[in-house]
Design a protein around this motif. Structure first.
Motif, PDB file in Angstrom:
ATOM      1  N   HIS A 142     -20.347   8.645   1.583  1.00 17.17           N
ATOM      2  CA  HIS A 142     -19.424   8.951   2.679  1.00 17.17           C
ATOM      3  C   HIS A 142     -18.027   9.143   2.100  1.00 17.17           C
ATOM      4  O   HIS A 142     -17.413   8.194   1.605  1.00 17.17           O
ATOM      5  N   HIS A 143     -17.525  10.376   2.123  1.00 14.79           N
ATOM      6  CA  HIS A 143     -16.204  10.671   1.577  1.00 14.79           C
ATOM      7  C   HIS A 143     -15.169  10.670   2.699  1.00 14.79           C
ATOM      8  O   HIS A 143     -14.574  11.697   3.035  1.00 14.79           O
ATOM      9  N   GLY A 144     -14.985   9.510   3.267  1.00 17.25           N
ATOM     10  CA  GLY A 144     -14.020   9.351   4.340  1.00 17.25           C
ATOM     11  C   GLY A 144     -13.951   7.895   4.764  1.00 17.25           C
ATOM     12  O   GLY A 144     -14.683   7.044   4.262  1.00 17.25           O
ATOM     13  N   VAL A 145     -13.040   7.585   5.662  1.00 18.39           N
ATOM     14  CA  VAL A 145     -12.908   6.243   6.232  1.00 18.39           C
ATOM     15  C   VAL A 145     -12.889   6.406   7.753  1.00 18.39           C
ATOM     16  O   VAL A 145     -12.069   7.153   8.286  1.00 18.39           O
ATOM     17  N   ASP A 146     -13.783   5.721   8.437  1.00 28.07           N
ATOM     18  CA  ASP A 146     -13.869   5.818   9.894  1.00 28.07           C
ATOM     19  C   ASP A 146     -13.143   4.648  10.537  1.00 28.07           C
ATOM     20  O   ASP A 146     -13.488   3.486  10.304  1.00 28.07           O
ATOM     21  N   PRO A 179       0.830  -1.202   0.000  1.00 28.29           N
ATOM     22  CA  PRO A 179       0.000   0.000   0.000  1.00 28.29           C
ATOM     23  C   PRO A 179       0.863   1.249   0.000  1.00 28.29           C
ATOM     24  O   PRO A 179       1.945   1.262   0.595  1.00 28.29           O
ATOM     25  N   SER A 180       0.404   2.278  -0.676  1.00 25.29           N
ATOM     26  CA  SER A 180       1.175   3.517  -0.723  1.00 25.29           C
ATOM     27  C   SER A 180       1.026   4.325   0.562  1.00 25.29           C
ATOM     28  O   SER A 180       1.826   5.225   0.817  1.00 25.29           O
ATOM     29  N   LEU A 181       0.012   4.004   1.365  1.00 25.72           N
ATOM     30  CA  LEU A 181      -0.212   4.711   2.620  1.00 25.72           C
ATOM     31  C   LEU A 181      -0.171   3.727   3.775  1.00 25.72           C
ATOM     32  O   LEU A 181      -0.694   2.616   3.676  1.00 25.72           O
ATOM     33  N   GLY A 182       0.444   4.136   4.881  1.00 25.84           N
ATOM     34  CA  GLY A 182       0.462   3.308   6.072  1.00 25.84           C
ATOM     35  C   GLY A 182      -0.840   3.449   6.850  1.00 25.84           C
ATOM     36  O   GLY A 182      -1.629   4.366   6.624  1.00 25.84           O
ATOM     37  N   PHE A 183      -1.070   2.527   7.781  1.00 30.47           N
ATOM     38  CA  PHE A 183      -2.288   2.596   8.605  1.00 30.47           C
ATOM     39  C   PHE A 183      -2.144   3.769   9.570  1.00 30.47           C
ATOM     40  O   PHE A 183      -1.149   3.861  10.307  1.00 30.47           O
ATOM     41  N   PRO A 184      -3.126   4.680   9.621  1.00 32.72           N
ATOM     42  CA  PRO A 184      -2.920   5.953  10.314  1.00 32.72           C
ATOM     43  C   PRO A 184      -3.258   5.977  11.801  1.00 32.72           C
ATOM     44  O   PRO A 184      -3.186   7.040  12.415  1.00 32.72           O
ATOM     45  N   VAL A 185      -3.639   4.839  12.388  1.00 28.42           N
ATOM     46  CA  VAL A 185      -3.992   4.817  13.811  1.00 28.42           C
ATOM     47  C   VAL A 185      -3.122   3.789  14.518  1.00 28.42           C
ATOM     48  O   VAL A 185      -3.102   2.611  14.141  1.00 28.42           O
ATOM     49  N   GLU A 186      -2.388   4.226  15.533  1.00 25.95           N
ATOM     50  CA  GLU A 186      -1.462   3.348  16.232  1.00 25.95           C
ATOM     51  C   GLU A 186      -2.206   2.203  16.927  1.00 25.95           C
ATOM     52  O   GLU A 186      -3.166   2.417  17.672  1.00 25.95           O
ATOM     53  N   GLY A 187      -1.757   0.973  16.678  1.00 24.55           N
ATOM     54  CA  GLY A 187      -2.331  -0.193  17.325  1.00 24.55           C
ATOM     55  C   GLY A 187      -3.638  -0.670  16.733  1.00 24.55           C
ATOM     56  O   GLY A 187      -4.121  -1.747  17.097  1.00 24.55           O
ATOM     57  N   ALA A 188      -4.232   0.082  15.828  1.00 22.22           N
ATOM     58  CA  ALA A 188      -5.497  -0.340  15.214  1.00 22.22           C
ATOM     59  C   ALA A 188      -5.228  -1.358  14.117  1.00 22.22           C
ATOM     60  O   ALA A 188      -4.109  -1.495  13.613  1.00 22.22           O
ATOM     61  N   ARG A 189      -6.304  -2.071  13.754  1.00 23.61           N
ATOM     62  CA  ARG A 189      -6.185  -3.118  12.743  1.00 23.61           C
ATOM     63  C   ARG A 189      -7.221  -2.900  11.648  1.00 23.61           C
ATOM     64  O   ARG A 189      -8.099  -2.040  11.752  1.00 23.61           O
ATOM     65  N   PHE A 190      -7.096  -3.733  10.622  1.00 26.83           N
ATOM     66  CA  PHE A 190      -8.022  -3.662   9.486  1.00 26.83           C
ATOM     67  C   PHE A 190      -9.471  -3.802   9.962  1.00 26.83           C
ATOM     68  O   PHE A 190     -10.374  -3.129   9.463  1.00 26.83           O
ATOM     69  N   SER A 191      -9.691  -4.642  10.969  1.00 28.85           N
ATOM     70  CA  SER A 191     -11.053  -4.883  11.466  1.00 28.85           C
ATOM     71  C   SER A 191     -11.625  -3.676  12.207  1.00 28.85           C
ATOM     72  O   SER A 191     -12.834  -3.630  12.475  1.00 28.85           O
ATOM     73  N   ASP A 192     -10.789  -2.684  12.540  1.00 28.67           N
ATOM     74  CA  ASP A 192     -11.271  -1.500  13.242  1.00 28.67           C
ATOM     75  C   ASP A 192     -11.862  -0.452  12.305  1.00 28.67           C
ATOM     76  O   ASP A 192     -12.334   0.594  12.753  1.00 28.67           O
ATOM     77  N   ILE A 193     -11.800  -0.721  10.999  1.00 29.38           N
ATOM     78  CA  ILE A 193     -12.449   0.188  10.046  1.00 29.38           C
ATOM     79  C   ILE A 193     -13.948  -0.098  10.080  1.00 29.38           C
ATOM     80  O   ILE A 193     -14.393  -1.194   9.753  1.00 29.38           O
TER      81      ILE A 193
END
Length: 215
Positions: A191-195, A162-176
């Motif tokens: 929805h123009h965003g990712v929560d 991926p060109s971007l790293g995961f932006p929340v420390e300690g969070a995982r894919f399932s936390d999206i």
């Protein structure tokens, strides 16, 4: 008139040679030393051109090990697609005790008939790896060519990241919990965003080389 003549002579002096890549520098050195006239060097230069007309389509991620006979001129081109927003990492490992330069050059397809390959990136002479992150989805061609009289076993690895790293420390894919483009208001808007859900005060991390100016 004398001044104009001197100016013209100054303008006619050729620019100093500046190679655009390690491969081009090596080819130029062969010509300057007269080695380009040898049969093996001519085959090497020809192989570097003609391999772009015989590219081999591969699917990424890709890994292949092959053997190069040092007594023969060798060059190979792997063609693959890189999508926008994707970072592709390319690496060549050498199973060879002798120091060997391997030239890695990446080309982008321009046009279809006939296809023209435009060089867009080259590996540093001291490193057998490349990283590319294109702005548009295109077909790309990787040329691999070791220097003359060098061979052995080579392994080429092409992987996607991926060109971007995961932006929340300690969070995982399932936390999206909500994706970009999800319907809102009964489908009237998107929805123009990712929560990403995490505990309060969890650090937010820059997903690329950047500086956080506001949170």
């Amino acid at each position: 008139m004398g001044f104009l003549s001197q100016a013209c002579r100054r303008e006619s002096v050729p620019e100093p040679y500046r190679p655009s890549s390690a491969h081009e520098d090596y080819s130029h050195a062969l010509e300057q030393t007269g080695l380009a006239e040898s049969a093996l060097a001519r085959d090497w230069i020809t192989a570097s051109r003609e391999c772009l007309e015989r590219e081999v389509a591969v699917e990424t991620p890709f890994e292949e090990t092959f053997y190069v006979d040092p007594a023969k001129a060798f060059a190979v081109v792997d063609r693959f697609e890189i999508k926008r927003g994707q970072r592709t990492e390319i690496e060549v490992d050498l199973e060879n005790a002798d120091p060997t330069r391997v030239f890695l050059d990446l080309f982008r397809a321009e046009g279809d008939s006939p296809k023209f390959w435009k060089k867009i990136a080259s590996a540093d002479e001291t490193e057998n790896r490349l990283e590319v992150e294109p702005r548009v989805t295109f077909d790309y061609a990787l040329r691999i060519q070791p220097e003359l009289l060098r061979g052995g076993r080579f392994t080429v690895i092409i992987r996607n990241a991926p060109s971007l790293g995961f932006p929340v420390e300690g969070a995982r894919f399932s936390d999206i919990g909500s994706w970009f483009g999800d319907p809102r208001d009964g489908g009237r808007r998107e929805h123009h965003g990712v929560d990403i859900f995490a505990r309060r005060h969890t650090p937010v991390i820059a997903p690329s080389d950047a500086r956080v100016r506001r949170v």
